[in-house]
Write a protein that holds these residues in place. Structure first.
Motif, PDB file in Angstrom:
ATOM      1  N   ARG A   1     139.705  59.757 -23.311  1.00 54.31           N
ATOM      2  CA  ARG A   1     138.370  59.466 -22.794  1.00 54.31           C
ATOM      3  C   ARG A   1     137.697  60.759 -22.322  1.00 54.31           C
ATOM      4  O   ARG A   1     138.339  61.591 -21.670  1.00 54.31           O
ATOM      5  N   THR A   2     136.405  60.889 -22.641  1.00 52.75           N
ATOM      6  CA  THR A   2     135.672  62.101 -22.252  1.00 52.75           C
ATOM      7  C   THR A   2     135.710  62.278 -20.738  1.00 52.75           C
ATOM      8  O   THR A   2     135.749  63.404 -20.245  1.00 52.75           O
ATOM      9  N   SER A   3     135.722  61.157 -20.004  1.00 50.83           N
ATOM     10  CA  SER A   3     135.701  61.243 -18.542  1.00 50.83           C
ATOM     11  C   SER A   3     136.995  61.812 -17.978  1.00 50.83           C
ATOM     12  O   SER A   3     137.052  62.209 -16.821  1.00 50.83           O
TER      13      SER A   3
ATOM     14  N   LEU B   1     128.169  47.003 -17.965  1.00 54.33           N
ATOM     15  CA  LEU B   1     129.200  47.068 -18.989  1.00 54.33           C
ATOM     16  C   LEU B   1     130.294  48.032 -18.531  1.00 54.33           C
ATOM     17  O   LEU B   1     130.201  48.616 -17.461  1.00 54.33           O
ATOM     18  N   SER B   2     131.333  48.149 -19.338  1.00 56.38           N
ATOM     19  CA  SER B   2     132.454  49.012 -18.983  1.00 56.38           C
ATOM     20  C   SER B   2     132.448  50.226 -19.899  1.00 56.38           C
ATOM     21  O   SER B   2     132.435  50.083 -21.128  1.00 56.38           O
ATOM     22  N   VAL B   3     132.423  51.406 -19.300  1.00 53.63           N
ATOM     23  CA  VAL B   3     132.468  52.642 -20.077  1.00 53.63           C
ATOM     24  C   VAL B   3     133.717  53.422 -19.656  1.00 53.63           C
ATOM     25  O   VAL B   3     133.862  53.791 -18.493  1.00 53.63           O
ATOM     26  N   ASN B   4     134.600  53.620 -20.599  1.00 52.73           N
ATOM     27  CA  ASN B   4     135.878  54.296 -20.328  1.00 52.73           C
ATOM     28  C   ASN B   4     136.595  53.666 -19.134  1.00 52.73           C
ATOM     29  O   ASN B   4     137.121  54.358 -18.260  1.00 52.73           O
TER      30      ASN B   4
ATOM     31  N   VAL C   1     133.000  49.884 -23.803  1.00 54.45           N
ATOM     32  CA  VAL C   1     132.726  51.102 -24.577  1.00 54.45           C
ATOM     33  C   VAL C   1     133.782  52.155 -24.250  1.00 54.45           C
ATOM     34  O   VAL C   1     134.103  52.378 -23.075  1.00 54.45           O
ATOM     35  N   GLU C   2     134.326  52.761 -25.290  1.00 53.75           N
ATOM     36  CA  GLU C   2     135.256  53.878 -25.114  1.00 53.75           C
ATOM     37  C   GLU C   2     134.626  55.103 -25.764  1.00 53.75           C
ATOM     38  O   GLU C   2     134.207  55.058 -26.928  1.00 53.75           O
ATOM     39  N   VAL C   3     134.546  56.180 -25.022  1.00 53.70           N
ATOM     40  CA  VAL C   3     134.005  57.450 -25.547  1.00 53.70           C
ATOM     41  C   VAL C   3     135.114  58.487 -25.428  1.00 53.70           C
ATOM     42  O   VAL C   3     135.585  58.762 -24.320  1.00 53.70           O
ATOM     43  N   VAL C   4     135.538  59.021 -26.570  1.00 53.40           N
ATOM     44  CA  VAL C   4     136.710  59.908 -26.562  1.00 53.40           C
ATOM     45  C   VAL C   4     136.411  61.241 -27.242  1.00 53.40           C
ATOM     46  O   VAL C   4     135.453  61.376 -28.008  1.00 53.40           O
TER      47      VAL C   4
END
Lengths: 252, 66
Positions: free
Chosen positions: A43-45, B3-6, B57-60
């Motif tokens: 994850r970017t975070s 919403l859910s982000v990471n 949402v997953e941001v990788v």
């Protein structure tokens, strides 16, 4: 020259986890001259500042994303898909672990994930156990190489049972890459002497007291082990055999 | 909408598209990939992908690893 899926690669592969700065990453890679450099997908975070990818691209190394830490086939497949999108490569080091204590592969989920990913066009390099039967299964579903462990990830215990690696080598005709367990250079040489085509090291370099020096040592060790394998070791004997002539000794 | 982000709760105005979220979460989109509710959304599709209440949402991106 080692060839995986039609691509020629140097026989030392390098993981970067644990290095403290991008500058150290750069210096370690320059010392190791690795065929592949593995990265994880996170994850970017949870990632730090500074672009690892920019550093790797600047160095011109081939990047191999892994699915480290994935506990099931579904999670590993999604991670591989994300890696392909993020990094623009369909190569993946497939890792499906059975639990977070041993970090040993869950081979049932591994074969399932490998089959799915091969069908979706990935070049799959699975991290697996030193089991020739599983290795053959992985090749049967289309894996481009197999990567048996020498001993558990990060343990630095070297190749716990050389016969398992020799058995995997004998069982498959794809490249065999020793992955996990290497603690120091002689163990990387040992892997090559057992018939591996490449060695992947991460912790042994990144957590060495001097990572850059250890990277160089690993590079030399892998080359040395490869030469020794080709040269052919002598058979082991029960008894001694003198190398100097027995005849003509003084006073006899 | 929430919403859910990471894995963390995230508040966004109704009608925000994926690109709108990424402007704050990943200002430099190079080397970034996104999964929406368990499926990868390719970068070309981000502007036309609307987000909805409850989305995961997953941001990788690439991180150092072995």
């Amino acid at each position: 020259m080692l060839e995986v899926a039609g691509v020629q690669l140097a026989p030392l592969w390098l993981g970067t986890g644990g290095l403290t700065s991008l500058e150290t990453v750069r210096r370690v890679i320059e010392a190791a001259r690795p065929g592949l450099v593995t990265v994880s997908v996170r994850r970017t975070s949870d990632t730090g500042t500074g672009s690892l990818l920019a550093t790797l691209r600047d160095l011109g190394v081939r990047v191999l994303p892994n699915t480290a830490g994935c506990l099931g086939a579904q999670e590993a497949v999604l991670t591989a898909e994300l890696a392909r999108e993020a990094l623009g490569t369909d190569w993946v080091k497939l890792e499906v672990i059975g639990d977070e204590v041993s970090l040993l592969p869950d081979v049932v989920e591994l074969v399932e994930a490998a089959e799915t990913l091969v069908a979706r066009g990935f070049t799959v390099l699975p991290y697996t156990t030193g089991d020739p039967v599983v290795a053959r299964r992985l090749v049967d579903v289309g894996c481009a190489a197999v990567m048996p462990l020498g001993s558990p990830i990060g343990s630095g215990r070297g190749i716990a049972d050389p016969h398992t690696i020799e058995a995997v080598r004998a069982a498959v005709d794809v490249p065999v890459v020793l992955d996990a367990g290497i603690g120091t250079a002689s163990e990387a040489a040992h892997a090559m002497e057992l018939g591996c085509d490449a060695v992947l090291v991460a912790t042994a370099v990144t957590r060495a007291e001097e990572p850059v020096a250890m990277a160089r040592a690993m590079s030399l060790a892998v080359e040395s082990g490869q030469l020794a394998r080709r040269a052919g070791r002598i058979p082991r004997r029960e008894t001694a055999r003198a190398s100097s002539p027995m005849r003509g000794r003084v006073g006899r | 909408m929430r919403l859910s982000v990471n894995g963390r709760p995230h508040e966004l105005p109704e009608g925000t598209a994926l690109t709108g979220l990424l402007e704050t979460v990943a200002p430099d989109p190079r080397g970034v990939a996104v999964a929406l509710n368990g499926s990868v959304v390719r970068a070309a599709e981000w502007p036309a992908t609307p987000l909805r209440e409850g989305d995961l949402v997953e941001v990788v991106t690439a991180h150092q690893g072995g």
